[in-house]
Write a protein that holds these residues in place. Sequence first.
Motif, PDB file in Angstrom:
ATOM      1  N   ARG A  72       0.829  -1.221   0.000  1.00 37.40           N
ATOM      2  CA  ARG A  72       0.000   0.000   0.000  1.00 37.40           C
ATOM      3  C   ARG A  72       0.854   1.258   0.000  1.00 37.40           C
ATOM      4  O   ARG A  72       0.527   2.245  -0.656  1.00 37.40           O
ATOM      5  CB  ARG A  72      -0.936  -0.012   1.202  1.00 37.40           C
ATOM      6  CG  ARG A  72      -2.046  -1.027   1.064  1.00 37.40           C
ATOM      7  CD  ARG A  72      -3.017  -0.966   2.221  1.00 37.40           C
ATOM      8  NE  ARG A  72      -3.942  -2.063   2.147  1.00 37.40           N
ATOM      9  CZ  ARG A  72      -4.044  -3.029   3.066  1.00 37.40           C
ATOM     10  NH1 ARG A  72      -3.279  -2.991   4.130  1.00 37.40           N
ATOM     11  NH2 ARG A  72      -4.902  -4.011   2.916  1.00 37.40           N
ATOM     12  N   ARG A 106       2.324   2.133  -3.516  1.00 36.57           N
ATOM     13  CA  ARG A 106       1.454   2.696  -4.552  1.00 36.57           C
ATOM     14  C   ARG A 106       1.656   4.191  -4.699  1.00 36.57           C
ATOM     15  O   ARG A 106       1.484   4.742  -5.784  1.00 36.57           O
ATOM     16  CB  ARG A 106      -0.012   2.409  -4.240  1.00 36.57           C
ATOM     17  CG  ARG A 106      -0.378   0.955  -4.438  1.00 36.57           C
ATOM     18  CD  ARG A 106      -1.850   0.758  -4.337  1.00 36.57           C
ATOM     19  NE  ARG A 106      -2.261   0.879  -2.934  1.00 36.57           N
ATOM     20  CZ  ARG A 106      -3.451   0.553  -2.476  1.00 36.57           C
ATOM     21  NH1 ARG A 106      -4.369   0.097  -3.292  1.00 36.57           N
ATOM     22  NH2 ARG A 106      -3.739   0.687  -1.210  1.00 36.57           N
ATOM     23  N   ASP A 107       2.008   4.865  -3.617  1.00 36.39           N
ATOM     24  CA  ASP A 107       2.169   6.327  -3.637  1.00 36.39           C
ATOM     25  C   ASP A 107       3.631   6.751  -3.616  1.00 36.39           C
ATOM     26  O   ASP A 107       3.930   7.892  -3.267  1.00 36.39           O
ATOM     27  CB  ASP A 107       1.462   6.942  -2.431  1.00 36.39           C
ATOM     28  CG  ASP A 107      -0.023   6.683  -2.447  1.00 36.39           C
ATOM     29  OD1 ASP A 107      -0.580   6.578  -3.555  1.00 36.39           O
ATOM     30  OD2 ASP A 107      -0.619   6.576  -1.369  1.00 36.39           O
ATOM     31  N   TYR A 108       4.541   5.841  -3.966  1.00 38.74           N
ATOM     32  CA  TYR A 108       5.965   6.184  -3.898  1.00 38.74           C
ATOM     33  C   TYR A 108       6.253   7.342  -4.842  1.00 38.74           C
ATOM     34  O   TYR A 108       5.813   7.345  -5.987  1.00 38.74           O
ATOM     35  CB  TYR A 108       6.824   4.965  -4.253  1.00 38.74           C
ATOM     36  CG  TYR A 108       8.233   5.089  -3.756  1.00 38.74           C
ATOM     37  CD1 TYR A 108       8.531   4.904  -2.420  1.00 38.74           C
ATOM     38  CD2 TYR A 108       9.264   5.422  -4.619  1.00 38.74           C
ATOM     39  CE1 TYR A 108       9.820   5.029  -1.952  1.00 38.74           C
ATOM     40  CE2 TYR A 108      10.559   5.552  -4.164  1.00 38.74           C
ATOM     41  CZ  TYR A 108      10.824   5.353  -2.827  1.00 38.74           C
ATOM     42  OH  TYR A 108      12.108   5.488  -2.359  1.00 38.74           O
ATOM     43  N   PRO A 109       7.000   8.362  -4.386  1.00 36.71           N
ATOM     44  CA  PRO A 109       7.182   9.579  -5.179  1.00 36.71           C
ATOM     45  C   PRO A 109       7.909   9.378  -6.507  1.00 36.71           C
ATOM     46  O   PRO A 109       7.608  10.048  -7.479  1.00 36.71           O
ATOM     47  CB  PRO A 109       8.004  10.491  -4.277  1.00 36.71           C
ATOM     48  CG  PRO A 109       8.099   9.847  -2.969  1.00 36.71           C
ATOM     49  CD  PRO A 109       7.609   8.463  -3.074  1.00 36.71           C
ATOM     50  N   THR A 144      10.003   4.732   4.725  1.00 34.49           N
ATOM     51  CA  THR A 144       9.096   5.163   3.665  1.00 34.49           C
ATOM     52  C   THR A 144       8.063   6.137   4.214  1.00 34.49           C
ATOM     53  O   THR A 144       7.742   7.148   3.580  1.00 34.49           O
ATOM     54  CB  THR A 144       8.414   3.952   3.010  1.00 34.49           C
ATOM     55  OG1 THR A 144       9.421   3.036   2.581  1.00 34.49           O
ATOM     56  CG2 THR A 144       7.573   4.362   1.828  1.00 34.49           C
ATOM     57  N   TYR A 164       7.427  10.066   3.105  1.00 32.84           N
ATOM     58  CA  TYR A 164       6.136  10.649   2.738  1.00 32.84           C
ATOM     59  C   TYR A 164       5.826  11.891   3.562  1.00 32.84           C
ATOM     60  O   TYR A 164       5.342  12.885   3.026  1.00 32.84           O
ATOM     61  CB  TYR A 164       5.010   9.633   2.909  1.00 32.84           C
ATOM     62  CG  TYR A 164       5.025   8.525   1.895  1.00 32.84           C
ATOM     63  CD1 TYR A 164       5.793   8.595   0.750  1.00 32.84           C
ATOM     64  CD2 TYR A 164       4.258   7.395   2.084  1.00 32.84           C
ATOM     65  CE1 TYR A 164       5.799   7.584  -0.172  1.00 32.84           C
ATOM     66  CE2 TYR A 164       4.255   6.372   1.158  1.00 32.84           C
ATOM     67  CZ  TYR A 164       5.027   6.470   0.034  1.00 32.84           C
ATOM     68  OH  TYR A 164       5.032   5.461  -0.884  1.00 32.84           O
ATOM     69  N   ARG A 172       7.918  14.688   2.306  1.00 31.91           N
ATOM     70  CA  ARG A 172       7.405  15.192   1.030  1.00 31.91           C
ATOM     71  C   ARG A 172       6.216  16.114   1.255  1.00 31.91           C
ATOM     72  O   ARG A 172       6.108  17.175   0.654  1.00 31.91           O
ATOM     73  CB  ARG A 172       6.997  14.017   0.140  1.00 31.91           C
ATOM     74  CG  ARG A 172       6.464  14.448  -1.210  1.00 31.91           C
ATOM     75  CD  ARG A 172       6.029  13.289  -2.025  1.00 31.91           C
ATOM     76  NE  ARG A 172       4.876  12.658  -1.381  1.00 31.91           N
ATOM     77  CZ  ARG A 172       4.151  11.716  -1.933  1.00 31.91           C
ATOM     78  NH1 ARG A 172       4.455  11.254  -3.109  1.00 31.91           N
ATOM     79  NH2 ARG A 172       3.122  11.203  -1.304  1.00 31.91           N
ATOM     80  N   LYS A 173       5.330  15.730   2.170  1.00 25.19           N
ATOM     81  CA  LYS A 173       4.173  16.572   2.475  1.00 25.19           C
ATOM     82  C   LYS A 173       4.605  17.898   3.082  1.00 25.19           C
ATOM     83  O   LYS A 173       4.083  18.960   2.739  1.00 25.19           O
ATOM     84  CB  LYS A 173       3.227  15.852   3.431  1.00 25.19           C
ATOM     85  CG  LYS A 173       2.509  14.696   2.807  1.00 25.19           C
ATOM     86  CD  LYS A 173       1.660  13.983   3.824  1.00 25.19           C
ATOM     87  CE  LYS A 173       1.038  12.749   3.229  1.00 25.19           C
ATOM     88  NZ  LYS A 173       0.266  11.988   4.215  1.00 25.19           N
TER      89      LYS A 173
END
Length: 82
Positions: free
Chosen positions: A17, A20-23, A63, A67, A70-71
């Motif tokens: 899961r 799926r959103d890996y940059p 990970t 994230y 990144r946010k």
Amino acid sequence: MSATRQRVLALYKELYRLGRDYPDANYDFNGRMRRMFEKNRDLKDPAEIEQALRFGEYIKNETLALYSLRKYRHLRQRYYHS
């Protein structure tokens, strides 16, 4: 189903899961993760299994930190024009 197997499956699902959103789309996070799990599928020694699980938890935590960073960077760029 043994407790260790349940932990491994839960870790795999969480990492899948997260992947799926890996940059970086070129990194193939889920492919690398799957190969890592397949490489360790024949482990029998409980100490080696525990070590592999701890490494997977480490990857998960790193990970998640990526994230959140990144946010934070996105919010900083949006509100503080440098």
